[in-house]
Design an enzyme around this catalytic site. Sequence first.
Site, PDB file in Angstrom:
ATOM      1  N   LYS A  61     -15.376  10.824 -12.834  1.00 41.44           N
ATOM      2  CA  LYS A  61     -16.500  10.051 -12.253  1.00 41.44           C
ATOM      3  C   LYS A  61     -15.709   9.118 -11.434  1.00 41.44           C
ATOM      4  O   LYS A  61     -15.664   7.821 -11.735  1.00 41.44           O
ATOM      5  CB  LYS A  61     -17.421   9.359 -13.269  1.00 41.44           C
ATOM      6  CG  LYS A  61     -18.611   9.135 -12.864  1.00 41.44           C
ATOM      7  CD  LYS A  61     -19.793   8.638 -13.821  1.00 41.44           C
ATOM      8  CE  LYS A  61     -20.926   7.999 -13.338  1.00 41.44           C
ATOM      9  NZ  LYS A  61     -21.758   8.756 -11.962  1.00 41.44           N
TER      10      LYS A  61
ATOM     11  N   ARG B 258       1.001  -1.234   0.129  1.00 37.92           N
ATOM     12  CA  ARG B 258      -0.002   0.221   0.149  1.00 37.92           C
ATOM     13  C   ARG B 258       0.971   1.217   0.039  1.00 37.92           C
ATOM     14  O   ARG B 258       1.417   1.592   1.083  1.00 37.92           O
ATOM     15  CB  ARG B 258      -1.045   0.114   1.175  1.00 37.92           C
ATOM     16  CG  ARG B 258      -1.864   1.195   1.263  1.00 37.92           C
ATOM     17  CD  ARG B 258      -2.532   1.328   2.590  1.00 37.92           C
ATOM     18  NE  ARG B 258      -3.453   2.625   2.503  1.00 37.92           N
ATOM     19  CZ  ARG B 258      -2.966   3.829   2.933  1.00 37.92           C
ATOM     20  NH1 ARG B 258      -1.727   4.003   3.093  1.00 37.92           N
ATOM     21  NH2 ARG B 258      -3.853   4.857   2.659  1.00 37.92           N
TER      22      ARG B 258
ATOM     23  N   GLU C 111     -23.826  21.233  -8.519  1.00 34.96           N
ATOM     24  CA  GLU C 111     -24.872  20.410  -8.905  1.00 34.96           C
ATOM     25  C   GLU C 111     -25.471  19.650  -7.628  1.00 34.96           C
ATOM     26  O   GLU C 111     -25.459  20.464  -6.740  1.00 34.96           O
ATOM     27  CB  GLU C 111     -23.905  19.140  -9.768  1.00 34.96           C
ATOM     28  CG  GLU C 111     -22.884  18.528  -8.914  1.00 34.96           C
ATOM     29  CD  GLU C 111     -22.026  17.513  -9.821  1.00 34.96           C
ATOM     30  OE1 GLU C 111     -22.612  17.174 -10.629  1.00 34.96           O
ATOM     31  OE2 GLU C 111     -21.053  17.255  -9.380  1.00 34.96           O
TER      32      GLU C 111
HETATM   33  C1  LIG Z   1     -22.353  13.972  -8.814  1.00 34.94           C
HETATM   34  C2  LIG Z   1     -23.009  13.601 -10.029  1.00 34.94           C
HETATM   35  N1  LIG Z   1     -23.503  14.791 -10.894  1.00 34.94           N
HETATM   36  C3  LIG Z   1     -24.280  14.300 -11.750  1.00 34.94           C
HETATM   37  C4  LIG Z   1     -24.757  12.813 -12.196  1.00 34.94           C
HETATM   38  C5  LIG Z   1     -25.480  12.679 -13.440  1.00 34.94           C
HETATM   39  O1  LIG Z   1     -24.845  12.016 -14.301  1.00 34.94           O
HETATM   40  P1  LIG Z   1     -25.516  11.049 -15.562  1.00 34.94           P
HETATM   41  O2  LIG Z   1     -26.674  11.919 -16.077  1.00 34.94           O
HETATM   42  O3  LIG Z   1     -24.329  10.561 -16.303  1.00 34.94           O
HETATM   43  O4  LIG Z   1     -25.988   9.903 -14.559  1.00 34.94           O
HETATM   44  C6  LIG Z   1     -24.378  11.946 -11.192  1.00 34.94           C
HETATM   45  C7  LIG Z   1     -24.794  10.688 -11.459  1.00 34.94           C
HETATM   46  O5  LIG Z   1     -24.441   9.675 -10.861  1.00 34.94           O
HETATM   47  C8  LIG Z   1     -23.669  12.234 -10.122  1.00 34.94           C
HETATM   48  O6  LIG Z   1     -23.287  11.298  -9.153  1.00 34.94           O
END
Ligand SMILES: Cc1ncc(COP(=O)(O)O)c(C=O)c1O
Length: 287
Positions: free
Chosen positions: A149, A100, A182
């Site tokens: 992501k 690790r 968001e």
């Molecule tokens: C933080 C966040 N923003 C926006 C979205 C929407 O993304 P998508 O439309 O690609 O599902 C997600 C979806 O999981 C998310 O986790």
Amino acid sequence: MTIAYLNGDFIPLSEARISPMDRGFLFGDGVYEVIPSYQGQFVAIGYHLERLRTSLDGIHLVIPQSDEQLVALLDELCRQNGSGDQGIYLQITRGVVEKRQHAFTNENAPTVFAYAFPIASPSDGSPSDATCFRAVTRTDKRWGRCHIKSTALLGNVLHMMEAVDDGAEEVLLFNAQDELTEAAACNVFIASRGKIVTPALDHQILPGVTRRLCLDVLAAHTDWTVEIRPVTRAEVCSAEEVWLSSSTKELAPVIQIDGQPVGSGKPGPLWSQAQRLFHLHRFDTAS
Ligand SMILES: Cc1ncc(COP(=O)(O)O)c(C=O)c1O
């Protein structure tokens, strides 16, 4: 029985095993996608793969699979799970290490894991079957790379719990300038005086596939004014309509913010039209 994919094999999910020395487990060192599939047809698979590649590049993770190979394995996973209405969760981590340590090399094989889970097809825009959200507002305390992501979602998880603790289902996040970023698991749109507004993409926001598809659909099928620009907290709190967007929810109305009704406190007419169009055209692009 749910079938999962793990590093080349299709196996029952309950039998899938990953080493605790996987960097995904140790550091949250991985990226993921959630891709909806209705009756064997993916929504915007091309956009999902494009974002997956951006996320992989963002964490300097190289995988041997081509897009065609990824689609083939996702198709097979859907088929093995009955090809109904399902979400596919795909996660790729930097794999298993002997020691690790924070720094990485790209010498070990990535771990590729996917499984399918049942989803309900969202509303076709009828207010009567809308899934409505109550939201709270908070200062965005996540990290500075929200465009990736990442599986490391503790910031989002803690924000979501702030909503749950206040009896709500989502949290609308604002940066230090009090501008909307968001939600914990969705992008956000506001609709006021016939105009649709959503924040521009940058490091503070996940580039949602549903957001992108919604903008495509509105451009192709309406003459509405759509603005992509900073959105202030005051605008959000006084908007006639607020919508959330995500792959499993499509467009969903927010009917309450911090205990106050949004507009009439019911799904609004612009949401209804937008979701109807989204539903009709969700398979049109990026297949
Ligand atoms: C933080 C966040 N923003 C926006 C979205 C929407 O993304 P998508 O439309 O690609 O599902 C997600 C979806 O999981 C998310 O986790």
